[in-house]
Motif scaffolding. Structure first.
Motif, PDB file in Angstrom:
ATOM      1  N   UNK A 240       0.837  -1.203   0.000  1.00 18.35           N
ATOM      2  CA  UNK A 240       0.000   0.000   0.000  1.00 18.35           C
ATOM      3  C   UNK A 240       0.870   1.250   0.000  1.00 18.35           C
ATOM      4  N   UNK A 241       1.899   1.259   0.836  1.00 16.72           N
ATOM      5  CA  UNK A 241       2.808   2.400   0.888  1.00 16.72           C
ATOM      6  C   UNK A 241       3.469   2.635  -0.470  1.00 16.72           C
ATOM      7  N   UNK A 242       3.909   1.563  -1.108  1.00 13.41           N
ATOM      8  CA  UNK A 242       4.548   1.678  -2.427  1.00 13.41           C
ATOM      9  C   UNK A 242       3.561   2.197  -3.471  1.00 13.41           C
ATOM     10  N   UNK A 243       2.311   1.709  -3.430  1.00 14.63           N
ATOM     11  CA  UNK A 243       1.295   2.142  -4.390  1.00 14.63           C
ATOM     12  C   UNK A 243       0.969   3.628  -4.217  1.00 14.63           C
ATOM     13  N   UNK A 244       0.828   4.055  -2.963  1.00 17.24           N
ATOM     14  CA  UNK A 244       0.503   5.462  -2.700  1.00 17.24           C
ATOM     15  C   UNK A 244       1.632   6.366  -3.170  1.00 17.24           C
ATOM     16  N   UNK A 245       2.874   5.966  -2.905  1.00 17.16           N
ATOM     17  CA  UNK A 245       4.014   6.779  -3.347  1.00 17.16           C
ATOM     18  C   UNK A 245       4.114   6.806  -4.875  1.00 17.16           C
ATOM     19  N   UNK A 246       3.756   5.695  -5.521  1.00 22.57           N
ATOM     20  CA  UNK A 246       3.807   5.640  -6.981  1.00 22.57           C
ATOM     21  C   UNK A 246       2.790   6.598  -7.604  1.00 22.57           C
ATOM     22  N   UNK A 247       1.629   6.726  -6.964  1.00 22.78           N
ATOM     23  CA  UNK A 247       0.562   7.582  -7.498  1.00 22.78           C
ATOM     24  C   UNK A 247       0.780   9.049  -7.127  1.00 22.78           C
ATOM     25  N   UNK A 248       1.137   9.311  -5.865  1.00 20.39           N
ATOM     26  CA  UNK A 248       1.192  10.693  -5.372  1.00 20.39           C
ATOM     27  C   UNK A 248       2.597  11.271  -5.290  1.00 20.39           C
ATOM     28  N   UNK A 249       3.607  10.439  -5.372  1.00 20.56           N
ATOM     29  CA  UNK A 249       4.982  10.921  -5.396  1.00 20.56           C
ATOM     30  C   UNK A 249       5.390  11.679  -4.144  1.00 20.56           C
ATOM     31  N   UNK A 250       5.936  12.889  -4.336  1.00 21.29           N
ATOM     32  CA  UNK A 250       6.501  13.658  -3.231  1.00 21.29           C
ATOM     33  C   UNK A 250       5.460  14.211  -2.277  1.00 21.29           C
ATOM     34  N   UNK A 251       4.190  14.104  -2.639  1.00 23.74           N
ATOM     35  CA  UNK A 251       3.149  14.573  -1.723  1.00 23.74           C
ATOM     36  C   UNK A 251       3.143  13.726  -0.449  1.00 23.74           C
ATOM     37  N   UNK A 252       3.566  12.479  -0.552  1.00 27.03           N
ATOM     38  CA  UNK A 252       3.585  11.577   0.598  1.00 27.03           C
ATOM     39  C   UNK A 252       4.781  11.908   1.488  1.00 27.03           C
ATOM     40  N   UNK A 253       4.531  12.059   2.779  1.00 27.00           N
ATOM     41  CA  UNK A 253       5.618  12.326   3.719  1.00 27.00           C
ATOM     42  C   UNK A 253       6.582  11.138   3.750  1.00 27.00           C
ATOM     43  N   UNK A 254       7.869  11.437   3.949  1.00 30.03           N
ATOM     44  CA  UNK A 254       8.850  10.361   4.112  1.00 30.03           C
ATOM     45  C   UNK A 254       8.594   9.583   5.401  1.00 30.03           C
ATOM     46  N   UNK A 255       8.167  10.308   6.435  1.00 23.97           N
ATOM     47  CA  UNK A 255       7.911   9.675   7.732  1.00 23.97           C
ATOM     48  C   UNK A 255       6.685   8.769   7.655  1.00 23.97           C
ATOM     49  N   UNK A 256       6.820   7.581   8.214  1.00 22.09           N
ATOM     50  CA  UNK A 256       5.723   6.623   8.288  1.00 22.09           C
ATOM     51  C   UNK A 256       5.398   6.391   9.764  1.00 22.09           C
ATOM     52  N   UNK A 257       4.095   6.464  10.105  1.00 23.74           N
ATOM     53  CA  UNK A 257       3.680   6.272  11.497  1.00 23.74           C
ATOM     54  C   UNK A 257       3.404   4.782  11.725  1.00 23.74           C
ATOM     55  N   UNK A 258       4.138   4.145  12.606  1.00 21.24           N
ATOM     56  CA  UNK A 258       3.967   2.694  12.798  1.00 21.24           C
ATOM     57  C   UNK A 258       2.789   2.366  13.702  1.00 21.24           C
ATOM     58  N   UNK A 259       2.322   1.126  13.616  1.00 26.14           N
ATOM     59  CA  UNK A 259       1.393   0.640  14.639  1.00 26.14           C
ATOM     60  C   UNK A 259       2.161   0.580  15.958  1.00 26.14           C
TER      61      UNK A 259
ATOM     62  N   UNK B 283       6.095  10.842  15.147  1.00 29.13           N
ATOM     63  CA  UNK B 283       5.373  12.114  15.074  1.00 29.13           C
ATOM     64  C   UNK B 283       6.312  13.309  15.223  1.00 29.13           C
ATOM     65  N   UNK B 284       7.380  13.145  15.970  1.00 30.33           N
ATOM     66  CA  UNK B 284       8.387  14.210  16.044  1.00 30.33           C
ATOM     67  C   UNK B 284       9.031  14.403  14.674  1.00 30.33           C
ATOM     68  N   UNK B 285       9.335  13.299  14.002  1.00 31.18           N
ATOM     69  CA  UNK B 285       9.906  13.368  12.652  1.00 31.18           C
ATOM     70  C   UNK B 285       8.913  13.978  11.670  1.00 31.18           C
ATOM     71  N   UNK B 286       7.630  13.632  11.818  1.00 33.78           N
ATOM     72  CA  UNK B 286       6.600  14.190  10.941  1.00 33.78           C
ATOM     73  C   UNK B 286       6.488  15.700  11.142  1.00 33.78           C
ATOM     74  N   UNK B 287       6.583  16.143  12.379  1.00 32.31           N
ATOM     75  CA  UNK B 287       6.531  17.582  12.659  1.00 32.31           C
ATOM     76  C   UNK B 287       7.690  18.308  11.987  1.00 32.31           C
ATOM     77  N   UNK B 288       8.886  17.689  12.024  1.00 30.69           N
ATOM     78  CA  UNK B 288      10.040  18.303  11.346  1.00 30.69           C
ATOM     79  C   UNK B 288       9.771  18.434   9.847  1.00 30.69           C
ATOM     80  N   UNK B 289       9.205  17.381   9.253  1.00 31.53           N
ATOM     81  CA  UNK B 289       8.885  17.424   7.822  1.00 31.53           C
ATOM     82  C   UNK B 289       7.871  18.524   7.511  1.00 31.53           C
TER      83      UNK B 289
END
Length: 259
Positions: free
Chosen positions: A195-214, A241-247
């Motif tokens: 799913x992550x790969x598909x979303x990045x393929x469609x939306x590209x740089x719009x997707x944050x590099x940071x991934x929030x884990x379970x 979430x700290x990394x996401x805030x930096x992004x």
């Protein structure tokens, strides 16, 4: 004031968790943050320790015009983080406002009257594409889309993107997507990777590099009335979430420089 709607019409994708912890992380960096709980369930308010008895004025009164933003704001335990709490009354707002003029701009007008007190406003939207979410998208400059790393989340994304385009065309041409945040990512699950790969393929740089884990600590924190960043700032969820805030800060800075 930068206004960011956190929206996805699908429930259970981590909107409120993202709103609470991103707001906390931004406040920790020195930003003055306002969080508007725009979900009748009021989970963001509960997650920040705002008791129901302390919600005399809420986002419902703000939307109806029965309270100003200053009257509805409640200080949280987190320094530099304030919240406009939500109550179940908000669930009736869509019906009550159906005949009201400029009903899609009620939140925008309420926020416009109090510019300057905060650096950024985050709006935690309900899991729907109704009047409340449209009000949030009309009021916002940007939006963050939390996207759960599961198959059905991809189906809902196209519907949300269509709604964004309609809001741009009719009400708010300045609305842009700050980023798509992949949430509930399970590294042990091949589907999450796909799913992550598909979303990045469609939306590209719009997707944050940071991934929030379970992360169980992210789920436990709301029951204690504090963000995960305070409950356990070293857990993988808090660190994400700290990394996401930096992004977010980096993207907002680039946007401001380009303007």
């Amino acid at each position: 004031m930068i206004r960011i709607a956190i929206a996805n019409q699908k429930g259970g994708v981590g909107k409120t968790t993202t709103a609470i912890n991103l707001a906390t992380a931004l406040a920790a960096t020195g930003w003055r943050v306002l969080l508007i709980d725009f979900d009748p369930q009021g989970n963001a308010s509960t997650g920040l320790g705002v008791e129901k008895t302390d919600r005399e004025r809420s986002s419902y009164e703000l939307l109806r015009g029965d309270a100003t933003l200053a009257e509805a704001v409640v200080a949280t335990r987190v320094p530099r983080l304030d919240i406009v709490p939500a109550t179940v009354d908000l669930s009736g707002a869509e019906i009550e406002l159906i005949e009201v003029e400029r009903r899609t701009h009620r939140l925008h007008e309420a926020l416009a009257a109090s510019e300057g007190q905060w650096d950024v406003c985050l709006i935690d939207c309900p899991p729907s594409l109704g009047l409340l979410t449209v009000n949030a998208l009309v009021a916002a400059n940007m939006m963050i889309v939390p996207l759960q790393c599961e198959f059905f989340a991809l189906e809902g994304l196209s519907q949300l993107l269509q709604t964004i385009e309609r809001v741009r065309a009719r009400f708010n041409p300045q609305l842009s997507i700050l980023g798509v945040a992949l949430t509930m990512y399970d590294r042990r699950n091949r589907l999450s990777e796909q799913v992550a790969a598909d979303v990045r393929a469609v939306l590209g740089d719009v997707v944050f590099d940071t991934v929030i884990p379970r992360n169980v600590r992210l789920s436990e924190a709301p029951s204690h009335g504090v963000p995960a960043l305070i409950y356990d700032h070293r857990c993988p969820g808090s660190e994400a979430y700290i990394a996401l805030a930096r992004e977010c800060i980096t993207r907002l800075t680039k946007t401001a420089q380009a303007a």
